[in-house]
Motif scaffolding. Structure first.
Motif, mmCIF file in Angstrom:
data_model
loop_
_atom_site.group_PDB
_atom_site.id
_atom_site.type_symbol
_atom_site.label_atom_id
_atom_site.label_comp_id
_atom_site.label_asym_id
_atom_site.label_seq_id
_atom_site.Cartn_x
_atom_site.Cartn_y
_atom_site.Cartn_z
ATOM 1 N N MET A 211 -13.737 -2.876 -11.016
ATOM 2 C CA MET A 211 -13.610 -4.234 -11.535
ATOM 3 C C MET A 211 -14.296 -4.303 -12.902
ATOM 4 S SD MET A 211 -14.772 -7.849 -9.846
ATOM 5 C CE MET A 211 -16.516 -7.600 -10.044
ATOM 6 N N SER B 263 0.835 -1.178 0.000
ATOM 7 C CA SER B 263 0.000 0.000 0.000
ATOM 8 C C SER B 263 0.881 1.243 0.000
ATOM 9 C CB SER B 263 -0.934 -0.007 1.204
ATOM 10 O OG SER B 263 -0.191 0.180 2.386
ATOM 11 N N LEU C 216 -5.281 -15.546 -8.685
ATOM 12 C CA LEU C 216 -5.720 -14.279 -8.105
ATOM 13 C C LEU C 216 -6.339 -14.504 -6.723
ATOM 14 C CD1 LEU C 216 -6.218 -11.242 -8.283
ATOM 15 C CD2 LEU C 216 -8.351 -11.739 -9.509
ATOM 16 N N ALA C 217 -7.162 -15.537 -6.587
ATOM 17 C CA ALA C 217 -7.779 -15.841 -5.292
ATOM 18 C C ALA C 217 -6.712 -16.196 -4.261
ATOM 19 C CB ALA C 217 -8.787 -16.981 -5.444
ATOM 20 N N PHE D 170 -3.605 -15.229 -4.251
ATOM 21 C CA PHE D 170 -2.887 -13.991 -3.931
ATOM 22 C C PHE D 170 -3.679 -13.142 -2.932
ATOM 23 C CE2 PHE D 170 -2.338 -9.447 -4.789
ATOM 24 C CZ PHE D 170 -0.987 -9.299 -4.502
ATOM 25 N N LEU D 171 -4.971 -12.996 -3.165
ATOM 26 C CA LEU D 171 -5.797 -12.154 -2.300
ATOM 27 C C LEU D 171 -6.008 -12.764 -0.917
ATOM 28 C CD1 LEU D 171 -8.469 -10.979 -4.887
ATOM 29 C CD2 LEU D 171 -6.577 -9.639 -3.923
ATOM 30 N N LEU D 172 -5.947 -14.094 -0.812
ATOM 31 C CA LEU D 172 -6.198 -14.767 0.457
ATOM 32 C C LEU D 172 -4.933 -15.076 1.247
ATOM 33 C CD1 LEU D 172 -9.005 -17.229 -0.713
ATOM 34 C CD2 LEU D 172 -9.267 -15.157 0.684
ATOM 35 N N ARG D 173 -3.755 -14.772 0.695
ATOM 36 C CA ARG D 173 -2.500 -15.086 1.386
ATOM 37 C C ARG D 173 -2.365 -14.225 2.647
ATOM 38 N NH1 ARG D 173 -1.327 -10.766 -1.114
ATOM 39 N NH2 ARG D 173 0.567 -9.553 -0.883
ATOM 40 N N ALA E 221 -0.852 -11.598 5.192
ATOM 41 C CA ALA E 221 -0.098 -10.364 4.953
ATOM 42 C C ALA E 221 1.362 -10.592 5.309
ATOM 43 C CB ALA E 221 -0.672 -9.227 5.798
ATOM 44 N N TYR F 279 -14.611 -9.567 -16.347
ATOM 45 C CA TYR F 279 -13.391 -10.159 -15.798
ATOM 46 C C TYR F 279 -13.324 -11.662 -16.037
ATOM 47 C CZ TYR F 279 -15.666 -12.168 -11.692
ATOM 48 O OH TYR F 279 -16.433 -12.919 -10.870
#
Length: 175
Positions: free
Chosen positions: A20, A1, A36-37, A39-42, A44, A24
């Motif tokens: 979005m 960020s 992508l899922a 990556f988003l759920l990994r 922090a 997509y």
């Protein structure tokens, strides 16, 4: 960020459409959607990264690039090691400024966070009548996964500033 200072924002508005893309599902195949899922759920990534900047008789401590404190172990006016200029990550001072202003009460007596004794074998280290001198780093400052550690040996000297009263070994850990 990325943090953008509010003073740099000239105008802000809300979009009426989603960022979005509507299509997509047509842009990504099943493997890409799974990637992508994932990556988003990994989890922090760890963000706590301490760093040390050495200078004569001291080192400055940063956390994620933000100054948070300094450790002073040799100073012409300070008679004992101390952690000074302690601040929160948002910059709020936790200890008073070091060195304190010339008109400050007990200017050299309360430099920050440290240990002192009012009476140790007949010597007063609290009221600055006898010095505590940094003798050595037993472990140099080193940052680990979420902590900064170092270990020192200090010599407690008598009021004559020559006679050794005792040694102290201190392990510091900031996390």
């Amino acid at each position: 960020s990325v943090l953008v200072p509010q003073r740099l924002i000239k105008h802000r508005n809300t979009s009426r459409s989603s960022a979005m893309p509507a299509n997509y599902a047509d842009l990504l195949d099943a493997g890409q959607i799974a990637d992508l899922a994932a990556f988003l759920l990994r989890p922090a990534p760890k963000q706590n990264a301490f760093a040390v900047n050495r200078r004569e008789g001291a080192f400055d401590i940063t956390l994620n690039g933000t100054p948070v404190a300094s450790y002073i172990y040799e100073h012409s006016k300070l008679t004992r090691p101390a952690i000074v200029n302690v601040r929160t990550l948002s910059g709020v001072p936790v200890t008073r400024e070091f060195p304190a202003p010339e008109n400050a009460d007990h200017r050299w007596m309360h430099p920050g966070i440290g240990l002192s004794f009012g009476w140790l074998d007949g010597h007063d280290y609290w009221r600055l009548n006898a010095p505590v001198k940094h003798a050595a780093f037993l472990t140099e400052p080193q940052s680990g996964s979420d902590a900064l550690t170092w270990k020192v040996r200090n010599d407690y000297l008598a009021a004559d500033r020559k006679t050794l009263v005792c040694n102290e070994e201190t392990h510091y850990e900031l996390s």
